[in-house]
Design a protein around this motif. Structure first.
Motif, PDB file in Angstrom:
ATOM      1  N   GLY A 189       0.801  -1.211   0.000  1.00 50.74           N
ATOM      2  CA  GLY A 189       0.000   0.000   0.000  1.00 50.74           C
ATOM      3  C   GLY A 189       0.837   1.265   0.000  1.00 50.74           C
ATOM      4  O   GLY A 189       2.054   1.245  -0.177  1.00 50.74           O
ATOM      5  N   GLY A 190       0.136   2.373   0.234  1.00 51.81           N
ATOM      6  CA  GLY A 190       0.746   3.692   0.115  1.00 51.81           C
ATOM      7  C   GLY A 190       1.905   3.951   1.045  1.00 51.81           C
ATOM      8  O   GLY A 190       2.930   4.505   0.637  1.00 51.81           O
ATOM      9  N   ALA A 191       1.768   3.586   2.314  1.00 51.21           N
ATOM     10  CA  ALA A 191       2.849   3.843   3.269  1.00 51.21           C
ATOM     11  C   ALA A 191       4.110   3.081   2.873  1.00 51.21           C
ATOM     12  O   ALA A 191       5.222   3.581   3.044  1.00 51.21           O
ATOM     13  CB  ALA A 191       2.409   3.462   4.677  1.00 51.21           C
ATOM     14  N   ALA A 192       3.951   1.898   2.344  1.00 50.92           N
ATOM     15  CA  ALA A 192       5.106   1.116   1.904  1.00 50.92           C
ATOM     16  C   ALA A 192       5.725   1.693   0.636  1.00 50.92           C
ATOM     17  O   ALA A 192       6.884   1.426   0.334  1.00 50.92           O
ATOM     18  CB  ALA A 192       4.694  -0.336   1.685  1.00 50.92           C
ATOM     19  N   MET A 193       4.964   2.495  -0.106  1.00 47.46           N
ATOM     20  CA  MET A 193       5.484   3.128  -1.317  1.00 47.46           C
ATOM     21  C   MET A 193       6.345   4.349  -1.016  1.00 47.46           C
ATOM     22  O   MET A 193       7.117   4.779  -1.873  1.00 47.46           O
ATOM     23  CB  MET A 193       4.332   3.592  -2.217  1.00 47.46           C
ATOM     24  CG  MET A 193       3.581   2.531  -2.906  1.00 47.46           C
ATOM     25  SD  MET A 193       2.286   3.334  -3.885  1.00 47.46           S
ATOM     26  CE  MET A 193       1.566   1.921  -4.665  1.00 47.46           C
ATOM     27  N   LEU A 194       6.210   4.916   0.165  1.00 50.62           N
ATOM     28  CA  LEU A 194       6.888   6.174   0.466  1.00 50.62           C
ATOM     29  C   LEU A 194       8.403   6.131   0.264  1.00 50.62           C
ATOM     30  O   LEU A 194       8.962   7.084  -0.282  1.00 50.62           O
ATOM     31  CB  LEU A 194       6.540   6.647   1.872  1.00 50.62           C
ATOM     32  CG  LEU A 194       5.107   7.132   2.048  1.00 50.62           C
ATOM     33  CD1 LEU A 194       4.859   7.564   3.488  1.00 50.62           C
ATOM     34  CD2 LEU A 194       4.783   8.264   1.096  1.00 50.62           C
ATOM     35  N   PRO A 195       9.113   5.068   0.686  1.00 50.34           N
ATOM     36  CA  PRO A 195      10.557   5.060   0.402  1.00 50.34           C
ATOM     37  C   PRO A 195      10.864   5.078  -1.096  1.00 50.34           C
ATOM     38  O   PRO A 195      11.821   5.731  -1.522  1.00 50.34           O
ATOM     39  CB  PRO A 195      11.043   3.753   1.038  1.00 50.34           C
ATOM     40  CG  PRO A 195      10.012   3.373   2.020  1.00 50.34           C
ATOM     41  CD  PRO A 195       8.716   3.930   1.509  1.00 50.34           C
ATOM     42  N   LEU A 196      10.052   4.389  -1.885  1.00 49.80           N
ATOM     43  CA  LEU A 196      10.261   4.377  -3.328  1.00 49.80           C
ATOM     44  C   LEU A 196       9.970   5.755  -3.925  1.00 49.80           C
ATOM     45  O   LEU A 196      10.705   6.239  -4.788  1.00 49.80           O
ATOM     46  CB  LEU A 196       9.368   3.326  -3.981  1.00 49.80           C
ATOM     47  CG  LEU A 196       9.527   1.882  -3.501  1.00 49.80           C
ATOM     48  CD1 LEU A 196       8.422   1.001  -4.077  1.00 49.80           C
ATOM     49  CD2 LEU A 196      10.876   1.345  -3.863  1.00 49.80           C
ATOM     50  N   GLY A 217       8.340  -4.202   7.029  1.00 49.16           N
ATOM     51  CA  GLY A 217       9.629  -3.521   6.891  1.00 49.16           C
ATOM     52  C   GLY A 217       9.542  -2.271   6.041  1.00 49.16           C
ATOM     53  O   GLY A 217      10.156  -1.247   6.358  1.00 49.16           O
ATOM     54  N   LEU A 218       8.787  -2.328   4.963  1.00 45.76           N
ATOM     55  CA  LEU A 218       8.633  -1.152   4.103  1.00 45.76           C
ATOM     56  C   LEU A 218       7.882  -0.029   4.814  1.00 45.76           C
ATOM     57  O   LEU A 218       8.211   1.154   4.658  1.00 45.76           O
ATOM     58  CB  LEU A 218       7.928  -1.531   2.801  1.00 45.76           C
ATOM     59  CG  LEU A 218       8.772  -2.324   1.804  1.00 45.76           C
ATOM     60  CD1 LEU A 218       7.912  -2.819   0.650  1.00 45.76           C
ATOM     61  CD2 LEU A 218       9.920  -1.483   1.282  1.00 45.76           C
ATOM     62  N   ILE A 219       6.878  -0.385   5.603  1.00 44.55           N
ATOM     63  CA  ILE A 219       6.149   0.631   6.359  1.00 44.55           C
ATOM     64  C   ILE A 219       7.068   1.247   7.420  1.00 44.55           C
ATOM     65  O   ILE A 219       7.063   2.465   7.633  1.00 44.55           O
ATOM     66  CB  ILE A 219       4.869   0.046   6.964  1.00 44.55           C
ATOM     67  CG1 ILE A 219       3.876  -0.287   5.838  1.00 44.55           C
ATOM     68  CG2 ILE A 219       4.236   1.011   7.968  1.00 44.55           C
ATOM     69  CD1 ILE A 219       2.664  -1.071   6.279  1.00 44.55           C
ATOM     70  N   ALA A 220       7.886   0.421   8.075  1.00 49.17           N
ATOM     71  CA  ALA A 220       8.851   0.946   9.054  1.00 49.17           C
ATOM     72  C   ALA A 220       9.859   1.868   8.371  1.00 49.17           C
ATOM     73  O   ALA A 220      10.226   2.915   8.918  1.00 49.17           O
ATOM     74  CB  ALA A 220       9.566  -0.207   9.758  1.00 49.17           C
ATOM     75  N   ALA A 221      10.305   1.505   7.164  1.00 49.59           N
ATOM     76  CA  ALA A 221      11.231   2.363   6.421  1.00 49.59           C
ATOM     77  C   ALA A 221      10.594   3.709   6.104  1.00 49.59           C
ATOM     78  O   ALA A 221      11.247   4.753   6.160  1.00 49.59           O
ATOM     79  CB  ALA A 221      11.670   1.662   5.129  1.00 49.59           C
ATOM     80  N   ALA A 232       8.325   5.214   7.913  1.00 51.44           N
ATOM     81  CA  ALA A 232       8.318   5.983   9.165  1.00 51.44           C
ATOM     82  C   ALA A 232       9.691   6.571   9.437  1.00 51.44           C
ATOM     83  O   ALA A 232       9.817   7.732   9.833  1.00 51.44           O
ATOM     84  CB  ALA A 232       7.870   5.094  10.322  1.00 51.44           C
ATOM     85  N   LEU A 233      10.735   5.796   9.217  1.00 51.46           N
ATOM     86  CA  LEU A 233      12.093   6.294   9.453  1.00 51.46           C
ATOM     87  C   LEU A 233      12.465   7.414   8.487  1.00 51.46           C
ATOM     88  O   LEU A 233      13.191   8.339   8.856  1.00 51.46           O
ATOM     89  CB  LEU A 233      13.101   5.148   9.352  1.00 51.46           C
ATOM     90  CG  LEU A 233      13.031   4.119  10.473  1.00 51.46           C
ATOM     91  CD1 LEU A 233      13.966   2.945  10.192  1.00 51.46           C
ATOM     92  CD2 LEU A 233      13.348   4.751  11.815  1.00 51.46           C
ATOM     93  N   LEU A 234      11.976   7.344   7.254  1.00 47.06           N
ATOM     94  CA  LEU A 234      12.240   8.419   6.293  1.00 47.06           C
ATOM     95  C   LEU A 234      11.659   9.748   6.757  1.00 47.06           C
ATOM     96  O   LEU A 234      12.211  10.809   6.481  1.00 47.06           O
ATOM     97  CB  LEU A 234      11.629   8.075   4.934  1.00 47.06           C
ATOM     98  CG  LEU A 234      12.449   7.221   3.998  1.00 47.06           C
ATOM     99  CD1 LEU A 234      11.648   6.884   2.761  1.00 47.06           C
ATOM    100  CD2 LEU A 234      13.727   7.923   3.608  1.00 47.06           C
ATOM    101  N   LEU A 235      10.539   9.679   7.448  1.00 48.22           N
ATOM    102  CA  LEU A 235       9.884  10.910   7.892  1.00 48.22           C
ATOM    103  C   LEU A 235      10.450  11.424   9.212  1.00 48.22           C
ATOM    104  O   LEU A 235      10.101  12.514   9.649  1.00 48.22           O
ATOM    105  CB  LEU A 235       8.377  10.685   8.012  1.00 48.22           C
ATOM    106  CG  LEU A 235       7.685  10.392   6.681  1.00 48.22           C
ATOM    107  CD1 LEU A 235       6.227  10.056   6.907  1.00 48.22           C
ATOM    108  CD2 LEU A 235       7.835  11.569   5.726  1.00 48.22           C
ATOM    109  N   MET A 236      11.342  10.672   9.838  1.00 47.34           N
ATOM    110  CA  MET A 236      11.977  11.120  11.073  1.00 47.34           C
ATOM    111  C   MET A 236      13.247  11.878  10.693  1.00 47.34           C
ATOM    112  O   MET A 236      14.361  11.412  10.882  1.00 47.34           O
ATOM    113  CB  MET A 236      12.286   9.933  11.980  1.00 47.34           C
ATOM    114  CG  MET A 236      11.040   9.237  12.475  1.00 47.34           C
ATOM    115  SD  MET A 236      11.391   7.821  13.496  1.00 47.34           S
ATOM    116  CE  MET A 236      11.668   8.642  15.056  1.00 47.34           C
TER     117      MET A 236
END
Length: 178
Positions: free
Chosen positions: A20-27, A121-125, A127-131
């Motif tokens: 989903g969308g949150a997992a797409m954020l790192p990409l 893992g992608l959702i956690a990534a 979250a870390l990108l936004l920190m």
């Protein structure tokens, strides 16, 4: 040329954005900020915030917003939005047809179980990108932002307060404090 790059970038994001969308954020962050330099890290953080607050999936909202920023027009928004949705649409047509045939197959069930930790893992990534400094101050030392985060987390997770209400309250707190 920018429309083809935009389509290609968001088609890839849509193709590999499992979860989903949150997992797409790192990409999305990699393509927009690091690869094509269409937006800065601060603009990306703002894009994610606006995309989370607007109705609809965050990945599609980010694509629409990014398409507009990259091209300066609505056509860019349309190209990015169609590109991010198209892979899922095609894959779902194929998967729905195949899953009807193989829904009780041990290998299919195992593959789906194997994807679950990857999605987490992608959702956690994401979250870390936004920190980052734009969201939490230099060296993540903006204690007020951390306090707002902690209160919102506890309120939604443990007190079961509506997340939409928490978004509104956090926005009001940010306006008052900052």
């Amino acid at each position: 040329m920018v429309y083809l790059q935009l389509f290609y970038a968001f088609f890839k994001i849509g193709l590999f954005g499992f979860g989903g969308g949150a997992a797409m954020l790192p990409l999305i962050q990699f393509e927009l900020v690091e690869h094509y330099h269409w937006v800065s890290s601060a603009e990306f953080a703002n894009m994610v915030a606006v995309s989370q607050m607007t109705p609809g999936p965050i990945g599609i909202n980010c694509a629409t917003y990014a398409g507009y920023l990259a091209t300066g027009g609505v056509l860019g928004s349309l190209v990015a939005t169609v590109a991010v949705v198209l892979p899922s649409f095609i894959i779902m047509l194929i998967v729905a047809k195949m899953l009807a045939k193989f829904k009780n197959n041990v290998y299919v069930e195992g593959a789906l179980r194997g994807l679950r930790p990857v999605v987490v893992g992608l959702i956690a990534a994401a979250a870390l990108l936004l920190m980052n400094e734009e969201n939490f101050g230099e060296h993540c030392a903006d204690y007020v932002s951390w306090l707002i985060f902690a209160v919102a987390f506890v309120a939604v997770k443990f007190l079961k307060i509506n997340p939409i209400l928490m978004i509104v309250l956090a926005a009001v707190a940010g306006l008052v404090i900052y």
